[in-house]
Scaffold this motif. Structure first.
Motif, PDB file in Angstrom:
ATOM      1  N   VAL A  23       0.882  -1.169   0.000  1.00  0.00           N
ATOM      2  CA  VAL A  23       0.000   0.000   0.000  1.00  0.00           C
ATOM      3  C   VAL A  23       0.916   1.214   0.000  1.00  0.00           C
ATOM      4  O   VAL A  23       1.580   1.500   0.991  1.00  0.00           O
ATOM      5  N   ALA A  24       0.973   1.906  -1.116  1.00  0.00           N
ATOM      6  CA  ALA A  24       1.940   2.999  -1.246  1.00  0.00           C
ATOM      7  C   ALA A  24       1.270   4.230  -1.822  1.00  0.00           C
ATOM      8  O   ALA A  24       0.499   4.155  -2.780  1.00  0.00           O
ATOM      9  N   ARG A  25       1.599   5.371  -1.200  1.00  0.00           N
ATOM     10  CA  ARG A  25       1.178   6.684  -1.708  1.00  0.00           C
ATOM     11  C   ARG A  25       2.459   7.485  -1.923  1.00  0.00           C
ATOM     12  O   ARG A  25       3.332   7.521  -1.054  1.00  0.00           O
ATOM     13  N   THR A  26       2.572   8.110  -3.075  1.00  0.00           N
ATOM     14  CA  THR A  26       3.796   8.829  -3.420  1.00  0.00           C
ATOM     15  C   THR A  26       3.455  10.231  -3.902  1.00  0.00           C
ATOM     16  O   THR A  26       2.311  10.541  -4.223  1.00  0.00           O
ATOM     17  N   LEU A  27       4.492  11.062  -3.957  1.00  0.00           N
ATOM     18  CA  LEU A  27       4.332  12.418  -4.479  1.00  0.00           C
ATOM     19  C   LEU A  27       5.710  12.949  -4.847  1.00  0.00           C
ATOM     20  O   LEU A  27       6.638  12.892  -4.049  1.00  0.00           O
ATOM     21  N   LEU A  28       5.837  13.417  -6.073  1.00  0.00           N
ATOM     22  CA  LEU A  28       7.054  14.087  -6.527  1.00  0.00           C
ATOM     23  C   LEU A  28       6.720  15.571  -6.603  1.00  0.00           C
ATOM     24  O   LEU A  28       6.068  16.026  -7.546  1.00  0.00           O
ATOM     25  N   ALA A  29       7.163  16.323  -5.606  1.00  0.00           N
ATOM     26  CA  ALA A  29       6.642  17.675  -5.382  1.00  0.00           C
ATOM     27  C   ALA A  29       6.826  18.583  -6.585  1.00  0.00           C
ATOM     28  O   ALA A  29       5.998  19.462  -6.834  1.00  0.00           O
ATOM     29  N   TYR A  30       7.901  18.405  -7.344  1.00  0.00           N
ATOM     30  CA  TYR A  30       8.152  19.291  -8.476  1.00  0.00           C
ATOM     31  C   TYR A  30       7.813  18.633  -9.811  1.00  0.00           C
ATOM     32  O   TYR A  30       8.109  19.181 -10.863  1.00  0.00           O
ATOM     33  N   ALA A  31       7.212  17.435  -9.785  1.00  0.00           N
ATOM     34  CA  ALA A  31       6.740  16.716 -10.965  1.00  0.00           C
ATOM     35  C   ALA A  31       7.896  16.110 -11.753  1.00  0.00           C
ATOM     36  O   ALA A  31       9.071  16.350 -11.486  1.00  0.00           O
ATOM     37  N   GLN A  32       7.549  15.313 -12.765  1.00  0.00           N
ATOM     38  CA  GLN A  32       8.527  14.489 -13.473  1.00  0.00           C
ATOM     39  C   GLN A  32       9.437  15.263 -14.409  1.00  0.00           C
ATOM     40  O   GLN A  32      10.569  14.861 -14.636  1.00  0.00           O
ATOM     41  N   SER A  33       8.954  16.339 -15.013  1.00  0.00           N
ATOM     42  CA  SER A  33       9.688  16.955 -16.113  1.00  0.00           C
ATOM     43  C   SER A  33      10.032  18.408 -15.822  1.00  0.00           C
ATOM     44  O   SER A  33       9.220  19.153 -15.268  1.00  0.00           O
ATOM     45  N   SER A  34      11.229  18.819 -16.241  1.00  0.00           N
ATOM     46  CA  SER A  34      11.619  20.230 -16.179  1.00  0.00           C
ATOM     47  C   SER A  34      11.178  20.994 -17.425  1.00  0.00           C
ATOM     48  O   SER A  34      11.308  22.224 -17.470  1.00  0.00           O
ATOM     49  N   ASN A  35      10.686  20.293 -18.412  1.00  0.00           N
ATOM     50  CA  ASN A  35      10.281  20.907 -19.678  1.00  0.00           C
ATOM     51  C   ASN A  35       8.936  21.603 -19.520  1.00  0.00           C
ATOM     52  O   ASN A  35       7.926  20.943 -19.253  1.00  0.00           O
ATOM     53  N   PRO A  36       8.870  22.925 -19.663  1.00  0.00           N
ATOM     54  CA  PRO A  36       7.585  23.622 -19.489  1.00  0.00           C
ATOM     55  C   PRO A  36       6.539  23.212 -20.507  1.00  0.00           C
ATOM     56  O   PRO A  36       5.345  23.487 -20.318  1.00  0.00           O
ATOM     57  N   ASN A  37       6.939  22.543 -21.581  1.00  0.00           N
ATOM     58  CA  ASN A  37       5.991  22.080 -22.585  1.00  0.00           C
ATOM     59  C   ASN A  37       5.471  20.674 -22.315  1.00  0.00           C
ATOM     60  O   ASN A  37       4.656  20.159 -23.079  1.00  0.00           O
ATOM     61  N   SER A  38       5.938  20.073 -21.240  1.00  0.00           N
ATOM     62  CA  SER A  38       5.488  18.724 -20.897  1.00  0.00           C
ATOM     63  C   SER A  38       4.191  18.781 -20.087  1.00  0.00           C
ATOM     64  O   SER A  38       4.031  19.663 -19.229  1.00  0.00           O
ATOM     65  N   PRO A  39       3.269  17.847 -20.322  1.00  0.00           N
ATOM     66  CA  PRO A  39       2.069  17.793 -19.472  1.00  0.00           C
ATOM     67  C   PRO A  39       2.388  17.409 -18.035  1.00  0.00           C
ATOM     68  O   PRO A  39       1.525  17.526 -17.165  1.00  0.00           O
ATOM     69  N   HIS A  40       3.621  16.958 -17.799  1.00  0.00           N
ATOM     70  CA  HIS A  40       4.019  16.542 -16.454  1.00  0.00           C
ATOM     71  C   HIS A  40       5.071  17.481 -15.872  1.00  0.00           C
ATOM     72  O   HIS A  40       5.928  17.070 -15.094  1.00  0.00           O
ATOM     73  N   HIS A  41       4.964  18.748 -16.266  1.00  0.00           N
ATOM     74  CA  HIS A  41       5.850  19.779 -15.750  1.00  0.00           C
ATOM     75  C   HIS A  41       5.413  20.271 -14.380  1.00  0.00           C
ATOM     76  O   HIS A  41       6.248  20.639 -13.556  1.00  0.00           O
ATOM     77  N   ALA A  42       4.114  20.269 -14.109  1.00  0.00           N
ATOM     78  CA  ALA A  42       3.616  20.857 -12.859  1.00  0.00           C
ATOM     79  C   ALA A  42       2.424  20.105 -12.281  1.00  0.00           C
ATOM     80  O   ALA A  42       1.858  20.554 -11.286  1.00  0.00           O
ATOM     81  N   ASP A  43       2.047  18.968 -12.876  1.00  0.00           N
ATOM     82  CA  ASP A  43       0.839  18.297 -12.404  1.00  0.00           C
ATOM     83  C   ASP A  43       0.963  17.829 -10.955  1.00  0.00           C
ATOM     84  O   ASP A  43       0.043  18.016 -10.146  1.00  0.00           O
ATOM     85  N   GLN A  44       2.114  17.239 -10.596  1.00  0.00           N
ATOM     86  CA  GLN A  44       2.268  16.810  -9.203  1.00  0.00           C
ATOM     87  C   GLN A  44       2.568  17.990  -8.276  1.00  0.00           C
ATOM     88  O   GLN A  44       2.320  17.892  -7.066  1.00  0.00           O
ATOM     89  N   THR A  45       3.082  19.095  -8.805  1.00  0.00           N
ATOM     90  CA  THR A  45       3.240  20.297  -7.975  1.00  0.00           C
ATOM     91  C   THR A  45       1.882  20.800  -7.515  1.00  0.00           C
ATOM     92  O   THR A  45       1.716  21.225  -6.367  1.00  0.00           O
ATOM     93  N   ARG A  46       0.910  20.737  -8.396  1.00  0.00           N
ATOM     94  CA  ARG A  46      -0.446  21.134  -8.003  1.00  0.00           C
ATOM     95  C   ARG A  46      -1.029  20.142  -6.986  1.00  0.00           C
ATOM     96  O   ARG A  46      -1.746  20.547  -6.065  1.00  0.00           O
ATOM     97  N   LEU A  47      -0.714  18.849  -7.154  1.00  0.00           N
ATOM     98  CA  LEU A  47      -1.125  17.877  -6.135  1.00  0.00           C
ATOM     99  C   LEU A  47      -0.504  18.221  -4.793  1.00  0.00           C
ATOM    100  O   LEU A  47      -1.180  18.205  -3.748  1.00  0.00           O
ATOM    101  N   TYR A  48       0.791  18.513  -4.816  1.00  0.00           N
ATOM    102  CA  TYR A  48       1.504  18.865  -3.586  1.00  0.00           C
ATOM    103  C   TYR A  48       0.856  20.078  -2.921  1.00  0.00           C
ATOM    104  O   TYR A  48       0.623  20.084  -1.702  1.00  0.00           O
ATOM    105  N   SER A  49       0.548  21.079  -3.698  1.00  0.00           N
ATOM    106  CA  SER A  49      -0.088  22.272  -3.152  1.00  0.00           C
ATOM    107  C   SER A  49      -1.402  21.941  -2.463  1.00  0.00           C
ATOM    108  O   SER A  49      -1.725  22.500  -1.414  1.00  0.00           O
ATOM    109  N   GLY A  50      -2.155  21.017  -3.050  1.00  0.00           N
ATOM    110  CA  GLY A  50      -3.440  20.635  -2.478  1.00  0.00           C
ATOM    111  C   GLY A  50      -3.361  19.513  -1.474  1.00  0.00           C
ATOM    112  O   GLY A  50      -4.404  18.997  -1.044  1.00  0.00           O
ATOM    113  N   GLU A  51      -2.134  19.091  -1.103  1.00  0.00           N
ATOM    114  CA  GLU A  51      -1.914  18.009  -0.140  1.00  0.00           C
ATOM    115  C   GLU A  51      -2.590  16.722  -0.591  1.00  0.00           C
ATOM    116  O   GLU A  51      -3.181  15.979   0.198  1.00  0.00           O
ATOM    117  N   ARG A  52      -2.500  16.449  -1.891  1.00  0.00           N
ATOM    118  CA  ARG A  52      -3.049  15.225  -2.468  1.00  0.00           C
ATOM    119  C   ARG A  52      -1.912  14.311  -2.910  1.00  0.00           C
ATOM    120  O   ARG A  52      -0.804  14.764  -3.140  1.00  0.00           O
TER     121      ARG A  52
END
Length: 806
Positions: free
Chosen positions: A752-781
């Motif tokens: 049973v694992a819950r994870t979070l990469l606070a700054y998301a997977q990609s440094s590329n601002p054109n990636s869909p995964h540039h900030a998605d987990q950052t928004r999760l982090y902000s919302g404590e999700r």
């Protein structure tokens, strides 16, 4: 190479089944299957939510191939920048005076960085380590992983157009070799040693002949200054780095199984970012977690039975040797009266728009001559010089340690892997397993400095620095002061596994970057050598707060993964609990409600008194008063010495609860309050504004509120934000909570694992995964980990990519 992406379809399912259902017996066979170059490298990558890849391959080289390809897809510019660094080519592409890649060394400029890394490359250091047989050198599996990683990175470059503006079209984005991948791992290994002394190594020059006969007038600092400088040289490769981790035993949990919460505090930008994946070779390896960029292995993570995290340790991974020089030649040193000539390394660095620069470095049997280490000057005079010994300069075993952790079946197996491979340079390990066991161990590569050796062989400088910081300065002129070899040590000159501070099966084991002493205060660890860390000294605010929190959790019992998630984002401010009420009361008692600022202005602080009194003592995005207390606390702790900050002093008999009771009569209290109030008002910030309104990062052109707080506040969810009042407050994060994982077991075969990469997977601002987990982090999700096959295949975001090299 052919890359064929597709949505989940019948053909893809067939492909996936073929790739992942290899019989264990076949996976273990040698021959052609273990030599993938015979048929080309291949891997299958299944992407699930938030761009997390699950990489499946038949062999180690194939797994490296898939990992290199997938990391390049997310982080090609950051990776390429790091490869430029370890090749010593930053001056060539970016100029000699530009700022270097701070993630791979402490060099103050590109020229110093290049001189060091080109010197390492020129000396064949990493090639030599690659050639060493295991366990002193990397195993065949690790070498194959590195080879495959380079091939996968290069394959991605050949087949894809770079969309990241940071390096699109850049000449410095080039294919890499196995040596480049290994050199990057080596740079990470020496971050706490040679990497922190690059300026002092590359600037070292023997005294001019004209001064050779002049008596030495330069000297290292006096005892007080030397101790202060040595203490500032913490074991962390970067002062902003740190971590928390806690393991709970089955005696404290709802199901009798272990729990682990890992919260490393690593840079949010650059080459020390984490990247999340799952790596699978059927029958050999199945592990998920975070990898440092450029690494072909999982650094922090879990498998089906055990989970682990690392925290930056207090062990000092280097020592100095004070050299007695030949009076006739300052490049000759004496050992037992016999002269030894220093080794010259002449390095030439090409420079953009300028002539190449050539410098000479000086090396000894102990390591390079160094003329400064941090703020500690180490002058090279006619009679004395200092050499830096970094045992991790011979350590290319980190990947084998990671593989050992990833294949362990319990905490005992994990400890055995650490003792067998001895590859961790500057971190502790905290772990829990599905049977309910816990582990804390400070198993790191440290010079073999015993307290007895330091007593016998310390120079006058070492007699100051070793007790105060664990930094040994030994007499390099005496052969009897050689470091020797411990039983079980895989290389000479390091401490053996039997000496490592270790705590097994405590109800909880926790570390927040203080020494091993209070991993569990009910079972304190003692008896270790000073080089590991201190005993009986004040703990950091973050350590104190963490122990209070986790001991209370263990006392309640019945813990689940959900309790770990709540702890991660409780955002309690221990400094606020200790000091805010006293500060508010003293504030209210100031005559006329005013305080004098450091500029001599009278500042009305009455509103601040009310805000501090009403503050909820958390660093949530909605907390009103957190920002005021933060700015006040930074100013107060900078102005008032620690021993004058509290009315009740530290007591080793009560190390978690002392010191306490704020000394509001200390000079500087009212001034710090006035300065904080004046600063916020000048920036147009309301004293009681919600924290998230003025502590944020900007992603995709929008503000993303950030919770958490700085080191001195003691918040578990540590972040180090950048203060820019003209732009609205804290507008970026340099380091802090990064790859977070909460892991447990409920009796099923899947963790049973819950994870979070606070700054998301990609440094590329054109990636869909540039900030998605950052928004999760902000919302404590959180992200629900997909580890087992049925969970991966049921992902609504599933995308399958097969890659093959021809």
């Amino acid at each position: 190479m052919r890359v064929r992406p597709s949505r989940l379809a019948v053909a893809a399912v067939a492909l996936l089944t073929a790739a992942t259902a290899l019989p264990a017996a076949a996976a273990e066979r040698g021959g052609r299957e273990d030599r993938p170059s015979h048929g080309g490298l291949s891997a299958v990558i299944r992407y699930t939510e938030y761009g997390i890849p699950h990489i499946v391959a038949r062999d180690w080289a194939g797994l490296g191939f898939g990992t290199g390809w997938a990391q390049a897809a997310d982080q090609v510019c950051v990776l390429a920048d790091g490869f430029v660094t370890v090749r010593g080519e930053r001056s060539r592409y970016f100029g000699a005076d530009a700022a270097p890649d701070a993630s791979l060394s402490s060099a103050s400029g590109n020229l110093a960085s290049d001189l060091y890394f080109r010197g390492v490359r020129q000396a064949g250091t990493v090639e030599g380590l690659l050639a060493r047989p295991a366990p002193a050198g990397p195993s065949r599996a690790s070498r194959e992983l590195m080879r495959g990683y380079a091939a996968g990175y290069n394959a991605w470059l050949r087949e894809n157009r770079i969309t990241d503006p940071a390096c699109a079209g850049a000449a410095w984005v080039r294919p890499v070799t196995t040596l480049d991948v290994a050199a990057r791992g080596h740079a990470i290994a020496v971050l706490g040693g040679q990497g922190r002394a690059v300026d002092g190594i590359t600037a070292a020059r023997p005294p001019a002949p004209a001064t050779a006969a002049v008596p030495d007038v330069r000297a290292v600092p006096g005892p007080r200054d030397a101790a202060r400088a040595a203490r500032a040289l913490s074991a962390a490769p970067d002062p902003g780095m740190g971590s928390n981790a806690v393991a709970f035993s089955g005696a404290t949990t709802a199901g009798g199984r272990g729990l682990l919460l890992g919260n490393p505090h690593y840079p949010w930008q650059g080459g020390r970012r984490f990247w999340q994946s799952q790596q699978t070779i059927p029958g050999r390896l199945d592990v998920a977690g975070g990898s440092l960029l450029g690494s072909p292995t999982v650094t922090i993570g879990h498998n089906a039975r055990v989970a682990w995290s690392h925290t930056v340790a207090t062990g000092v991974p280097l020592n100095l040797h004070q050299l007695a020089l030949d009076p006739a030649d300052p490049t000759v040193y004496l050992v037992d009266g016999r002269p030894e000539r220093m080794i010259r390394r002449t390095v030439t660095v090409p420079v953009k728009d300028g002539a190449p620069v050539t410098r000479t470095q000086w090396w000894t049997r102990y390591g390079p001559v160094v003329t400064a280490f941090g703020t500690l000057p180490l002058p090279w005079t006619a009679t004395t010089a200092y050499a830096l010994h970094d045992p991790n300069a011979a350590n290319l075993r980190t990947s084998d340690t990671a593989l050992g952790l990833g294949t362990a079946r319990d905490t005992d197996g994990l400890l055995d892997a650490l003792r067998r491979t001895q590859g961790l340079p500057w971190v502790n390990t905290i772990a829990a397993d599905s049977a309910g066991h816990t582990l804390f161990t400070q198993s790191q590569v440290l010079p073999r400095i015993t307290d007895d050796l330091a007593r016998r062989c310390s120079t006058a400088l070492g007699e100051v620095t070793y007790p105060s910081s664990g930094l040994a300065v030994l007499d390099g002129s005496r052969g009897e002061c050689a470091l020797g070899r411990d039983p079980g040590a895989v290389q000479a000159g390091i401490l053996g596994p039997a000496r490592m501070p270790t705590l097994k099966d405590a109800p909880y084991a926790e570390n927040s970057n203080n020494s091993a002493w209070l991993a569990n205060p009910d079972r304190p660890l003692t008896g270790y050598e000073r080089v590991f860390g201190d005993l009986g000294t004040p703990r950091s605010m973050r350590t104190r707060g963490a122990i209070e929190d986790v001991s209370a959790m263990a006392g309640r019992g019945g813990l689940t993964v959900r309790d770990l998630q709540r702890q991660q984002f409780a955002n309690r401010v221990p400094a606020g609990d200790l000091a805010a009420a006293d500060a508010a009361e003293a504030c209210a008692g100031l005559p006329g409600g005013t305080a004098t600022s450091s500029a001599g202005d009278a500042v009305d602080v009455r509103e601040a008194c009310d805000v501090l009194a009403a503050w909820d003592r958390t660093a949530d995005t909605g907390s009103r008063g957190a920002l005021l207390f933060d700015r006040f606390w930074r100013k107060l702790t900078a102005a008032v010495p620690a021993d004058r900050l509290w009315r009740v002093p530290f007591s080793p008999a009560d190390p978690v609860r002392t010191p306490h009771t704020l000394n509001t009569a200390a000079p500087g209290f009212a001034t710090a309050l006035a300065d904080a109030v004046g600063e916020l008002r000048a920036a147009g910030v309301e004293l009681g504004a919600p924290l998230g309104r003025h502590q944020f990062v900007v992603r995709d052109g929008r503000r993303v509120p950030v919770h958490g707080g700085t080191e001195s506040l003691g918040v578990w969810n540590k972040i180090e934000p950048v203060w820019k009042p003209a732009q609205g407050g804290y507008t970026e994060v340099t380091t802090g909570s990064s790859y977070i994982q909460a892991v447990g077991w409920d009796g099923s075969r899947c963790p049973v694992a819950r994870t979070l990469l606070a700054y998301a997977q990609s440094s590329n601002p054109n990636s869909p995964h540039h900030a998605d987990q950052t928004r999760l982090y902000s919302g404590e999700r959180w992200v629900t980990s997909r580890f087992c096959e049925e969970d991966i295949l049921s992902s609504p975001a599933l995308r399958i990519v097969r890659i093959r090299e021809h």
